[in-house]
Design a protein around this motif. Structure first.
Motif, PDB file in Angstrom:
ATOM      1  N   ASN A  18      75.871  23.809 -21.788  1.00 21.74           N
ATOM      2  CA  ASN A  18      75.011  24.781 -22.464  1.00 21.74           C
ATOM      3  C   ASN A  18      74.282  24.076 -23.605  1.00 21.74           C
ATOM      4  O   ASN A  18      74.397  22.848 -23.771  1.00 21.74           O
ATOM      5  CB  ASN A  18      75.800  26.011 -22.945  1.00 21.74           C
ATOM      6  CG  ASN A  18      76.840  25.673 -24.008  1.00 21.74           C
ATOM      7  OD1 ASN A  18      76.684  24.730 -24.776  1.00 21.74           O
ATOM      8  ND2 ASN A  18      77.909  26.463 -24.070  1.00 21.74           N
ATOM      9  N   ASN A  19      73.552  24.832 -24.395  1.00 21.53           N
ATOM     10  CA  ASN A  19      72.697  24.223 -25.420  1.00 21.53           C
ATOM     11  C   ASN A  19      73.293  24.247 -26.825  1.00 21.53           C
ATOM     12  O   ASN A  19      72.576  24.108 -27.813  1.00 21.53           O
ATOM     13  CB  ASN A  19      71.326  24.916 -25.445  1.00 21.53           C
ATOM     14  CG  ASN A  19      71.413  26.369 -25.932  1.00 21.53           C
ATOM     15  OD1 ASN A  19      72.512  26.907 -26.107  1.00 21.53           O
ATOM     16  ND2 ASN A  19      70.264  27.004 -26.129  1.00 21.53           N
ATOM     17  N   ASP A  55      74.448  30.165 -23.365  1.00 22.94           N
ATOM     18  CA  ASP A  55      73.481  29.487 -24.230  1.00 22.94           C
ATOM     19  C   ASP A  55      73.241  30.292 -25.502  1.00 22.94           C
ATOM     20  O   ASP A  55      73.382  31.520 -25.519  1.00 22.94           O
ATOM     21  CB  ASP A  55      72.133  29.323 -23.507  1.00 22.94           C
ATOM     22  CG  ASP A  55      72.096  28.086 -22.621  1.00 22.94           C
ATOM     23  OD1 ASP A  55      72.943  27.194 -22.800  1.00 22.94           O
ATOM     24  OD2 ASP A  55      71.206  28.027 -21.760  1.00 22.94           O
TER      25      ASP A  55
END
Length: 534
Positions: free
Chosen positions: A142-143, A216
């Motif tokens: 994920n970010n 995210d």
């Protein structure tokens, strides 16, 4: 030692590597702390909080723990820890130790075993491993961004999975949905409780449980975080952490002596009280007070909001102005109102150190007049400033190494005990792991001991008066301001006036001055100062 001591305690934070060096290697240690405990007793503190001294490669100053139940050789031995606890108790000082449950060091045997094991194995389930995104798993799951900047994920070579680290790459996050992790930490708690510690400061207490599915973080959420300190990253402050603390509270309650926990949790003001419900933590740090700046409106909000929420759950509030993670308040207050408190001080930033110390003493006089407990950071009682002039090659903070920001080393410079001794008395050999500036010699403890008006004697007097006047257990009332820029409150029959302006004002007629943060304030309410009146 009375029951519920933590409700009104003055707690002195000791940063072991920078307090006192007992063996002359330039790094503070446990025997050095033990030898200087009388300083803390004479200050009037009720307890010490020790930052981590556990086995660690020291990539994040000991908050990367490789063994939670042993002492790093740099700091001594378990026997030295026992001796420190015993001596502190002899002096009437309780001992709180740091516990770091969100992550371990990447050199912890459990993580080394996880790296060697197969995906989905029990060893890997102790931590948070995930397959990457992209055709070949080459993108992070994920970010999420690390608190120390950059991605919160690192890819391991053997199987190409990614592991989560909300902090440095050398600090992999534990998987707290795994019962084995919870059982391990219960054992850690009992290990130190059995050795006689009186409590725990819980590092990243809002971090252990991650949101389901590890989603995210939206760009909208990041923009909100940039503009509002009460908005935290999506991976913090999940409701599941409270189940953990209910389990821990049951463990602590088994032990005599009213053992306690205090949460380091950077969470919104309206969420703080959730951590201190009767069956969870005993306290949570009120960082809103630390970050309030030098203005009546922000200080008032930083006092009344946490007091209101804490009262709902029957807990005292805590007050803190400096610690090992923020710019020392004797320097912060030397800037305009609203100056940031984190990421360190750059060489280009030039605070007004005289003004900073004057305001810092005023803020401290306010803090020690408030009901609840107060946390002090080593060296603030000497008025030590933040140090900007540290060569980059000597800086150790991972935030500096990852992002180039000055980092937190400037508030971690070794203390000054004697002006004319090697390393100002920190180490007999003259070694110090970070260089001490000349101003530290000028403000060394021996230069202030017994000197009327010195910062050290001001702290001693304020702590003694706080206890004698019953301020820690009083009921606070905000008063109408007598002048613009002046905060007025009453607690336990004592009126406190805080002048945040550059103008002097007359004191109320017939008022008896009990304490003044600045010598000029005995006859009038001096600019940038605080008085206690009766």
């Amino acid at each position: 030692m009375s029951n519920k001591w933590w409700r009104s305690a003055v707690v002195y934070q000791v940063y072991p590597r920078s307090f006192a060096d007992g063996n002359g290697d330039g790094m503070g240690d446990l025997p050095g702390i033990t030898a200087r405990l009388e300083h803390i007793r004479d200050l009037g503190a009720d307890a010490i909080w020790l930052s981590p001294f556990y086995t660690s490669p020291q990539h994040d100053a000991g908050y990367d723990v490789a063994d939670f139940t042993d002492v790093d050789p740099r700091f001594g031995t378990l026997e030295d820890a026992d001796a420190l606890i015993a001596r502190a108790h002899e002096l009437g000082i309780r001992v709180i130790v740091d516990i770091v449950p969100n992550h371990s060091s990447s050199e912890h045997p459990l993580f080394r075993a996880a790296l060697d094991a197969e995906p989905g194995s029990p060893e890997r389930e102790m931590y948070i491993f995930r397959d990457g995104r992209g055709e070949h798993g080459e993108e992070p799951p994920n970010n999420w961004q690390s608190i120390f900047h950059g991605s919160a994920w690192t890819r391991e070579e053997k199987h190409g999975q990614w592991y989560l680290h909300l902090f440095d790459t050398s600090q992999p996050d534990f998987n707290w949905t795994n019962r084995a992790v919870r059982d391990m930490f219960e054992g850690v708690l009992r290990f130190w409780l059995d050795r006689g510690v009186d409590g725990f400061r819980v590092d990243v207490a809002h971090g252990m449980i991650k949101p389901d599915g590890l989603p995210d973080e939206s760009e909208e959420h990041r923009q909100l975080m940039a503009g509002d300190p009460d908005v935290v990253p999506v991976y913090f402050d999940q409701d599941g952490v409270h189940e953990i603390y209910r389990e821990w509270r049951r463990v602590l309650d088994e032990y005599e002596g009213d053992r306690m926990m205090v949460a380091e949790a950077w969470v919104p003001k309206n969420r703080q009280h959730l951590y201190i419900r009767p069956d969870e933590m005993h306290q949570i740090f009120n960082f809103g007070f630390l970050g309030a700046g030098w203005s009546v409106d922000t200080i008032t909000d930083a006092i009344m909001t946490p007091l209101t929420f804490a009262k709902e759950v029957g807990s005292p509030s805590t007050w803190v102005l400096s610690n090992h993670d923020v710019i020392r308040h004797a320097t912060r207050y030397g800037f305009d109102h609203g100056y940031r408190f984190g990421e360190g001080l750059s060489r280009e930033e030039k605070p007004d150190l005289e003004l900073g110390l004057r305001r810092a003493r005023g803020a401290t006089a306010l803090m020690l007049a408030l009901p609840g407990s107060a946390y002090l950071y080593q060296g603030e009682e000497m008025g030590l400033p933040e140090v900007a002039e540290i060569p980059d090659e000597l800086r150790e903070d991972p935030a500096h190494k990852r992002a180039g920001v000055p980092g937190r080393d400037g508030c971690r410079v070794p203390l000054a005990w004697e002006k004319d001794s090697p390393a100002y008395g920190f180490s007999s050999t003259g070694k110090a792991w970070l260089p001490q500036p000349d101003v530290y010699g000028e403000r060394a403890a021996d230069q202030q001991d017994g000197v009327a008006g010195s910062t050290l004697e001001f702290y001693r007097a304020a702590i003694a008066q706080r206890r004698a006047l019953g301020l820690a257990t009083g009921d606070l009332v905000m008063n109408e301001s007598p002048h613009e820029g002046v905060l007025s409150l009453t607690n336990a029959g004592v009126t406190v006036l805080v002048n945040t302006t550059d103008q002097d004002h007359d004191l109320p007629a017939g008022a008896e001055v009990l304490l003044a943060s600045h010598p000029d304030a005995q006859e009038r309410l001096a600019a940038n100062s605080t008085v206690w009146l009766r």
